[in-house]
Motif scaffolding. Structure first.
Motif, PDB file in Angstrom:
ATOM      1  N   LYS A  38      26.255  -0.636  28.771  1.00  0.00           N
ATOM      2  CA  LYS A  38      26.939  -0.493  30.059  1.00  0.00           C
ATOM      3  C   LYS A  38      27.581  -1.794  30.504  1.00  0.00           C
ATOM      4  CE  LYS A  38      25.897   1.881  33.506  1.00  0.00           C
ATOM      5  NZ  LYS A  38      25.308   2.440  34.745  1.00  0.00           N
ATOM      6  N   ARG A  39      26.884  -2.894  30.294  1.00  0.00           N
ATOM      7  CA  ARG A  39      27.396  -4.170  30.786  1.00  0.00           C
ATOM      8  C   ARG A  39      28.500  -4.738  29.896  1.00  0.00           C
ATOM      9  NH1 ARG A  39      23.258  -2.521  32.956  1.00  0.00           N
ATOM     10  NH2 ARG A  39      22.566  -3.205  35.021  1.00  0.00           N
ATOM     11  N   ASN A  42      31.546  -2.968  30.961  1.00  0.00           N
ATOM     12  CA  ASN A  42      32.135  -3.596  32.155  1.00  0.00           C
ATOM     13  C   ASN A  42      32.982  -4.801  31.778  1.00  0.00           C
ATOM     14  OD1 ASN A  42      30.904  -1.785  33.896  1.00  0.00           O
ATOM     15  ND2 ASN A  42      29.135  -3.094  34.266  1.00  0.00           N
ATOM     16  N   CYS A  43      32.472  -5.631  30.868  1.00  0.00           N
ATOM     17  CA  CYS A  43      33.214  -6.821  30.456  1.00  0.00           C
ATOM     18  C   CYS A  43      34.528  -6.445  29.779  1.00  0.00           C
ATOM     19  CB  CYS A  43      32.367  -7.680  29.524  1.00  0.00           C
ATOM     20  SG  CYS A  43      30.994  -8.534  30.326  1.00  0.00           S
ATOM     21  N   GLN A  74      26.637 -10.730  33.519  1.00  0.00           N
ATOM     22  CA  GLN A  74      26.421  -9.286  33.430  1.00  0.00           C
ATOM     23  C   GLN A  74      25.044  -8.951  32.873  1.00  0.00           C
ATOM     24  OE1 GLN A  74      28.122  -6.419  34.078  1.00  0.00           O
ATOM     25  NE2 GLN A  74      30.037  -7.249  34.858  1.00  0.00           N
ATOM     26  N   LEU A  75      24.557  -9.764  31.936  1.00  0.00           N
ATOM     27  CA  LEU A  75      23.381  -9.378  31.151  1.00  0.00           C
ATOM     28  C   LEU A  75      22.084 -10.048  31.583  1.00  0.00           C
ATOM     29  CD1 LEU A  75      24.971  -9.193  27.604  1.00  0.00           C
ATOM     30  CD2 LEU A  75      23.933  -7.316  28.852  1.00  0.00           C
TER      31      LEU A  75
END
Length: 287
Positions: A38-39, A42-43, A74-75
């Motif tokens: 998911k992250r 997003n990136c 993000q992570l």
């Protein structure tokens, strides 16, 4: 190729987690696939690249540190609130600080301040909690100079820590009278830490596994490093432990999270049992 509802292939997941591990020391197992997918999605969506392979190639070769920093932001997990696991703050005030003062002698003649580091500090709740406990409950605060530092790998949370505005969830354990004395209402149910306290906290961007960068951190009397080593594998945990050891003065104290144990990571610290629990100490005679 990454798609909105697809995620990474097994091969791409392995390549990515190896890359992220080399740069941060954080290892994601296949059990974290959904979180990672998911992250990364997003990136990729926030970039000018339309597929994971194109984005990942740019990440590795473009020389743009902002791409890696966005990924780190993000992570990394930043779940915290004020006065969390406050039994360790009890130990700091009742046992650790008195031992530090006893070892260093008359506060009026001490060479340098008592130095405390919160790493990772996330959005600032931990270093500000330490400051509040000292201001409200430590009877030596008017006699002893104290430096409080916060550090984190995530630039976004450090920006929030510098601004120091918090909502109800983060503040739910802060006594009402402390809120009145040390915070300013900023609307929408949020409060900002008083400017004098914000000015007293020094914030740094730092990767605990980066040994070269961690050399800038030295002579701390106390380090809070809670609930981060659980995200590392054995090698990264050992490297982080060695960096924390080097950042402490001989005789300095390390607080870990309630589910963490240095005895499983490295023998270089001496465990010290206090009424509130275990704290780890760099031996006083160590060099």
């Amino acid at each position: 190729m990454i798609r909105a509802a697809g995620g990474l292939s097994d091969v791409d997941f392995g390549r990515f987690t190896d890359y992220f591990y080399r740069h941060t020391g954080i290892h994601f197992t296949p059990a974290k696939r959904y979180f990672v997918d998911k992250r990364i999605d997003n990136c990729v969506r926030n970039s000018r690249y339309d597929t994971f392979p194109h984005w990942f190639a740019a990440l590795r070769t473009s020389g743009k540190p902002d791409m890696l920093q966005e990924l780190i932001n993000q992570l990394t997990v930043n779940e915290t609130y004020f006065l969390r696991e406050d039994y360790q703050f009890d130990a700091l005030l009742s046992a650790v600080l008195p031992r530090i003062l006893a070892a260093r002698g008359d506060p009026a003649r001490m060479a340098g301040p008592v130095k405390i580091l919160s790493l990772p500090c996330s959005t600032g709740e931990e270093p500000y909690s330490i400051a509040l406990r000292l201001l409200e409950e430590w009877d030596q605060i008017d006699r002893v100079d104290v430096e409080i530092h916060g550090a984190d790998i995530d630039s976004a949370v450090l920006a929030k820590a510098a601004h120091a505005s918090y909502g109800v969830r983060a503040l739910h354990r802060v006594p009402t009278d402390w809120l009145t004395r040390h915070f300013v209402p900023v609307g929408g149910g949020s409060y900002q830490v008083d400017q004098s306290i914000r000015d007293a906290i020094t914030l740094h961007q730092m990767n605990i596994c980066d040994t070269a960068a961690m050399r800038a951190f030295r002579d701390f009397d106390v380090i809070f490093c809670r609930n981060v080593l659980i995200y590392f594998d054995e090698l990264s945990s050992r490297r982080a432990a060695e960096n924390l050891y080097s950042a402490l003065r001989p005789g300095g104290y390390l607080f870990l999270g309630h589910s963490e144990s240095m005895s499983r990571i490295s023998p270089i610290f001496t465990p010290t049992r206090l009424p509130e629990g275990i704290v780890y100490q760099r031996p006083a005679g160590a060099t």
